[in-house]
Design a protein around this motif. Structure first.
Motif, PDB file in Angstrom:
ATOM      1  N   TYR A 152       0.838  -1.208   0.000  1.00 49.08           N
ATOM      2  CA  TYR A 152       0.000   0.000   0.000  1.00 49.08           C
ATOM      3  C   TYR A 152       0.870   1.254   0.000  1.00 49.08           C
ATOM      4  CZ  TYR A 152      -3.892   3.082   1.283  1.00 49.08           C
ATOM      5  OH  TYR A 152      -4.856   4.075   1.291  1.00 49.08           O
ATOM      6  N   MET A 153       1.899   1.256   0.810  1.00 45.17           N
ATOM      7  CA  MET A 153       2.785   2.424   0.858  1.00 45.17           C
ATOM      8  C   MET A 153       3.498   2.622  -0.473  1.00 45.17           C
ATOM      9  SD  MET A 153       4.314   2.435   4.778  1.00 45.17           S
ATOM     10  CE  MET A 153       5.056   0.825   4.711  1.00 45.17           C
ATOM     11  N   TYR A 154       3.883   1.535  -1.098  1.00 50.66           N
ATOM     12  CA  TYR A 154       4.550   1.612  -2.402  1.00 50.66           C
ATOM     13  C   TYR A 154       3.600   2.156  -3.468  1.00 50.66           C
ATOM     14  CZ  TYR A 154       6.644   0.053  -6.806  1.00 50.66           C
ATOM     15  OH  TYR A 154       7.146   0.010  -8.088  1.00 50.66           O
ATOM     16  N   GLU A 155       2.360   1.657  -3.472  1.00 50.35           N
ATOM     17  CA  GLU A 155       1.399   2.041  -4.514  1.00 50.35           C
ATOM     18  C   GLU A 155       0.876   3.463  -4.355  1.00 50.35           C
ATOM     19  OE1 GLU A 155       0.408   0.509  -7.191  1.00 50.35           O
ATOM     20  OE2 GLU A 155       1.135  -1.540  -6.932  1.00 50.35           O
ATOM     21  N   TYR A 156       0.631   3.882  -3.109  1.00 47.79           N
ATOM     22  CA  TYR A 156      -0.127   5.124  -2.915  1.00 47.79           C
ATOM     23  C   TYR A 156       0.618   6.228  -2.172  1.00 47.79           C
ATOM     24  CZ  TYR A 156      -3.909   2.040  -4.353  1.00 47.79           C
ATOM     25  OH  TYR A 156      -4.695   1.163  -5.060  1.00 47.79           O
ATOM     26  N   GLY A 157       1.831   5.963  -1.725  1.00 52.47           N
ATOM     27  CA  GLY A 157       2.612   7.025  -1.095  1.00 52.47           C
ATOM     28  C   GLY A 157       2.376   7.219   0.382  1.00 52.47           C
ATOM     29  N   ALA A 158       1.651   6.305   0.995  1.00 51.97           N
ATOM     30  CA  ALA A 158       1.459   6.387   2.448  1.00 51.97           C
ATOM     31  C   ALA A 158       2.776   6.089   3.155  1.00 51.97           C
ATOM     32  CB  ALA A 158       0.386   5.396   2.893  1.00 51.97           C
ATOM     33  N   GLU A 159       2.832   6.443   4.432  1.00 51.34           N
ATOM     34  CA  GLU A 159       4.037   6.218   5.225  1.00 51.34           C
ATOM     35  C   GLU A 159       3.683   5.488   6.520  1.00 51.34           C
ATOM     36  OE1 GLU A 159       6.063   9.930   5.860  1.00 51.34           O
ATOM     37  OE2 GLU A 159       5.621  10.632   3.828  1.00 51.34           O
ATOM     38  N   LYS A 160       4.723   5.027   7.208  1.00 48.23           N
ATOM     39  CA  LYS A 160       4.531   4.327   8.472  1.00 48.23           C
ATOM     40  C   LYS A 160       3.766   5.190   9.476  1.00 48.23           C
ATOM     41  CE  LYS A 160       7.168   2.150  12.225  1.00 48.23           C
ATOM     42  NZ  LYS A 160       6.395   0.908  12.301  1.00 48.23           N
ATOM     43  N   LYS A 161       3.951   6.505   9.396  1.00 47.65           N
ATOM     44  CA  LYS A 161       3.269   7.378  10.353  1.00 47.65           C
ATOM     45  C   LYS A 161       1.755   7.311  10.209  1.00 47.65           C
ATOM     46  CE  LYS A 161       3.160  11.689   7.631  1.00 47.65           C
ATOM     47  NZ  LYS A 161       3.575  13.115   7.590  1.00 47.65           N
ATOM     48  N   HIS A 162       1.259   6.971   9.009  1.00 43.53           N
ATOM     49  CA  HIS A 162      -0.188   6.886   8.827  1.00 43.53           C
ATOM     50  C   HIS A 162      -0.757   5.653   9.515  1.00 43.53           C
ATOM     51  CE1 HIS A 162       1.130   9.474   5.390  1.00 43.53           C
ATOM     52  NE2 HIS A 162       0.230  10.243   5.976  1.00 43.53           N
ATOM     53  N   LEU A 163       0.024   4.570   9.557  1.00 38.29           N
ATOM     54  CA  LEU A 163      -0.374   3.410  10.348  1.00 38.29           C
ATOM     55  C   LEU A 163      -0.425   3.810  11.820  1.00 38.29           C
ATOM     56  CD1 LEU A 163       1.919   0.688   8.701  1.00 38.29           C
ATOM     57  CD2 LEU A 163      -0.471   1.186   8.155  1.00 38.29           C
ATOM     58  N   ALA A 164       0.588   4.541  12.250  1.00 38.38           N
ATOM     59  CA  ALA A 164       0.652   4.972  13.647  1.00 38.38           C
ATOM     60  C   ALA A 164      -0.511   5.894  14.001  1.00 38.38           C
ATOM     61  CB  ALA A 164       1.982   5.671  13.914  1.00 38.38           C
ATOM     62  N   MET A 165      -0.952   6.685  13.054  1.00 41.68           N
ATOM     63  CA  MET A 165      -2.072   7.598  13.311  1.00 41.68           C
ATOM     64  C   MET A 165      -3.373   6.830  13.532  1.00 41.68           C
ATOM     65  SD  MET A 165      -1.113  10.678  10.635  1.00 41.68           S
ATOM     66  CE  MET A 165      -2.367  11.843  11.170  1.00 41.68           C
ATOM     67  N   VAL A 166      -3.528   5.689  12.850  1.00 41.17           N
ATOM     68  CA  VAL A 166      -4.694   4.828  13.102  1.00 41.17           C
ATOM     69  C   VAL A 166      -4.638   4.310  14.536  1.00 41.17           C
ATOM     70  CG1 VAL A 166      -5.824   2.650  12.522  1.00 41.17           C
ATOM     71  CG2 VAL A 166      -4.959   4.130  10.698  1.00 41.17           C
ATOM     72  N   GLU A 241      -3.444 -16.214  -4.362  1.00 42.81           N
ATOM     73  CA  GLU A 241      -4.621 -16.218  -5.236  1.00 42.81           C
ATOM     74  C   GLU A 241      -5.306 -14.857  -5.321  1.00 42.81           C
ATOM     75  OE1 GLU A 241      -7.278 -19.300  -4.041  1.00 42.81           O
ATOM     76  OE2 GLU A 241      -5.964 -20.921  -4.726  1.00 42.81           O
ATOM     77  N   ALA A 242      -4.832 -13.888  -4.555  1.00 40.69           N
ATOM     78  CA  ALA A 242      -5.451 -12.565  -4.558  1.00 40.69           C
ATOM     79  C   ALA A 242      -5.170 -11.856  -5.878  1.00 40.69           C
ATOM     80  CB  ALA A 242      -4.917 -11.731  -3.402  1.00 40.69           C
ATOM     81  N   GLU A 243      -6.221 -11.395  -6.522  1.00 40.27           N
ATOM     82  CA  GLU A 243      -6.048 -10.648  -7.768  1.00 40.27           C
ATOM     83  C   GLU A 243      -5.421  -9.285  -7.508  1.00 40.27           C
ATOM     84  OE1 GLU A 243      -9.720 -10.433  -9.867  1.00 40.27           O
ATOM     85  OE2 GLU A 243     -10.012 -12.603  -9.925  1.00 40.27           O
ATOM     86  N   ASP A 244      -5.727  -8.724  -6.341  1.00 41.90           N
ATOM     87  CA  ASP A 244      -5.206  -7.417  -5.959  1.00 41.90           C
ATOM     88  C   ASP A 244      -4.982  -7.467  -4.455  1.00 41.90           C
ATOM     89  OD1 ASP A 244      -4.712  -4.803  -5.252  1.00 41.90           O
ATOM     90  OD2 ASP A 244      -6.458  -3.952  -6.260  1.00 41.90           O
ATOM     91  N   LEU A 245      -3.755  -7.417  -3.999  1.00 39.30           N
ATOM     92  CA  LEU A 245      -3.455  -7.513  -2.569  1.00 39.30           C
ATOM     93  C   LEU A 245      -4.146  -6.428  -1.753  1.00 39.30           C
ATOM     94  CD1 LEU A 245       0.332  -8.425  -2.209  1.00 39.30           C
ATOM     95  CD2 LEU A 245      -1.644  -9.736  -1.417  1.00 39.30           C
ATOM     96  N   LEU A 246      -4.441  -5.299  -2.379  1.00 37.36           N
ATOM     97  CA  LEU A 246      -5.012  -4.171  -1.653  1.00 37.36           C
ATOM     98  C   LEU A 246      -6.530  -4.116  -1.777  1.00 37.36           C
ATOM     99  CD1 LEU A 246      -2.287  -1.540  -2.504  1.00 37.36           C
ATOM    100  CD2 LEU A 246      -2.404  -3.151  -0.596  1.00 37.36           C
TER     101      LEU A 246
END
Length: 378
Positions: A152-166, A241-246
């Motif tokens: 997800y971070m690779y595809e959309y530019g999110a960072e570890k801090k966004h996980l921490a914010m959750v 088997e996932a067509e899209d991991l995200l």
């Protein structure tokens, strides 16, 4: 087909408890039955994942019916990994709505802290397809959702801090929840620098091992919080088997079915409890449930849109991350938080909440249930 409502609720505290699974279930069920006015119960459904392996106790439905003096009514246990509670609730709802029963007691529980870490880990991993090369390779749930987070971070530019914010948001909500496992204040710095579990997930990004029980009484009629709809779907338990991991199809499809059955859209929902087994799971879920565009969930988190004052308050109970995650109890506990919100006396109450949604996930996307509820008279 008649209306169906939640007319009573009961819940224990979550965390490490010196009680048996039977004791916790009885406590939650008695509270729910008393609040419901001690109605005649026609059936008992219990959501549970691993009581045999972790609590040395099966036949939970029969045990409950006997201990509560409910007579020779139908009783059973429902298993669907972490979605066990949501699945039990759905089965009960469908049978009440169809007229098979008038009143049903639905409970969920798990006793997880009585065994050593290795035993608990092995039991939890039974919710994966172990007769596969992924099972043979030792893939775990933190490993799976860590892969998703990196992708997800690779595809959309999110960072570890966004996980921490959750994780921080959910901890801040849990502080006000008297049954929550973790109520100690923390900070973004502490979360981001906590002990690593699997890159990029740290300790605060992962739901804990918990004990606890929850119960509701549902009944035909409009005497409580009405259950508007129930959606369920399943998906592959295999990463390869996932067509899209995200994309977690079970979450998306169960939500779609629930929205259609209720005649509602995501914009109509006022408050949400969703399955944040990991911080990454919450970001994906708010997208799959239709609240934010795909790849934009992290931006919503950064902008505070999933908190009070934002677009949609999410996991006002503290979520699995901080409220705790006694597996079989989780789906029922989510329903209880939504019921409390719609009754106007929840912790972290959302102003004028009329319609709420609860989403319960099992495995890595093997099962998902979505329930939509409405405030009485709304």
């Amino acid at each position: 087909m008649s209306a169906v409502s939640v007319i009573g609720r009961g819940i224990t505290s979550f965390g490490k408890k010196d009680e048996s699974i039977k004791s916790m279930l009885i406590k939650a069920c008695r509270e729910a039955l008393i609040e419901a006015g001690r109605p005649k119960v026609d059936a008992v459904f219990v959501g549970n994942f691993a009581s045999g392996a972790l609590a040395n106790q099966e036949i939970l439905g029969s045990v409950l019916a006997n201990e509560l003096g409910l007579g020779r009514i139908p009783a059973l246990k429902v298993e669907g990994a972490c979605a066990s509670g949501g699945l039990a609730f759905r089965q009960a709802y469908q049978l009440v709505k169809a007229g098979e029963y008038k009143t049903v007691l639905v409970a969920g529980a798990e006793k997880m802290t009585g065994m050593d870490t290795e035993t608990v880990t092995k039991a939890i991993n039974l919710a994966m397809d172990n007769d596969s090369n992924e099972g043979a390779s030792g893939l775990t749930f933190p490993g799976f959702f860590g892969v998703l987070a990196n992708r997800y971070m690779y595809e959309y530019g999110a960072e570890k801090k966004h996980l921490a914010m959750v994780a921080l948001k959910n901890r801040q909500y849990a502080i006000s929840n008297p049954i929550a496992q973790f109520r100690k204040e923390t900070s973004l710095y502490e979360i981001m620098n906590a002990r690593p579990i699997t890159d990029p997930l740290g300790l605060f990004d992962c739901s804990p091992i918990s004990d606890g029980a929850a119960a509701v009484v549902i009944q035909q009629g409009e005497n409580g919080v009405e259950i508007l709809s129930s959606g369920q779907a399943s998906g592959t338990p295999l990463m390869q088997e996932a067509e899209d991991l995200l994309h977690i199809p079970a979450t998306y499809e169960s939500a779609k079915r629930a929205y259609e059955a209720a005649g509602l859209e995501p914009k109509d929902i006022d408050v949400v409890e969703l399955h944040d087994c990991f911080s990454m799971t919450e970001i994906i879920a708010i997208e799959e449930l239709g609240f934010f565009e795909k790849g934009k969930g992290w931006e919503a988190i950064e902008q505070g849109l999933t908190k009070h004052g934002g677009i949609i308050p999410v996991n006002t109970s503290g979520g699995l991350l901080s409220k705790g995650h006694p597996i079989g109890a989780t789906g029922i506990a989510q329903i209880i938080q939504i019921v409390d919100q719609l009754n106007g006396h929840a912790c972290n109450q959302v102003g004028n909440a009329r319609i709420g949604l609860a989403q319960n996930l099992g495995g890595t996307g093997a099962y998902s249930t979505v329930h939509i509820l409405r405030r009485k008279g709304a």
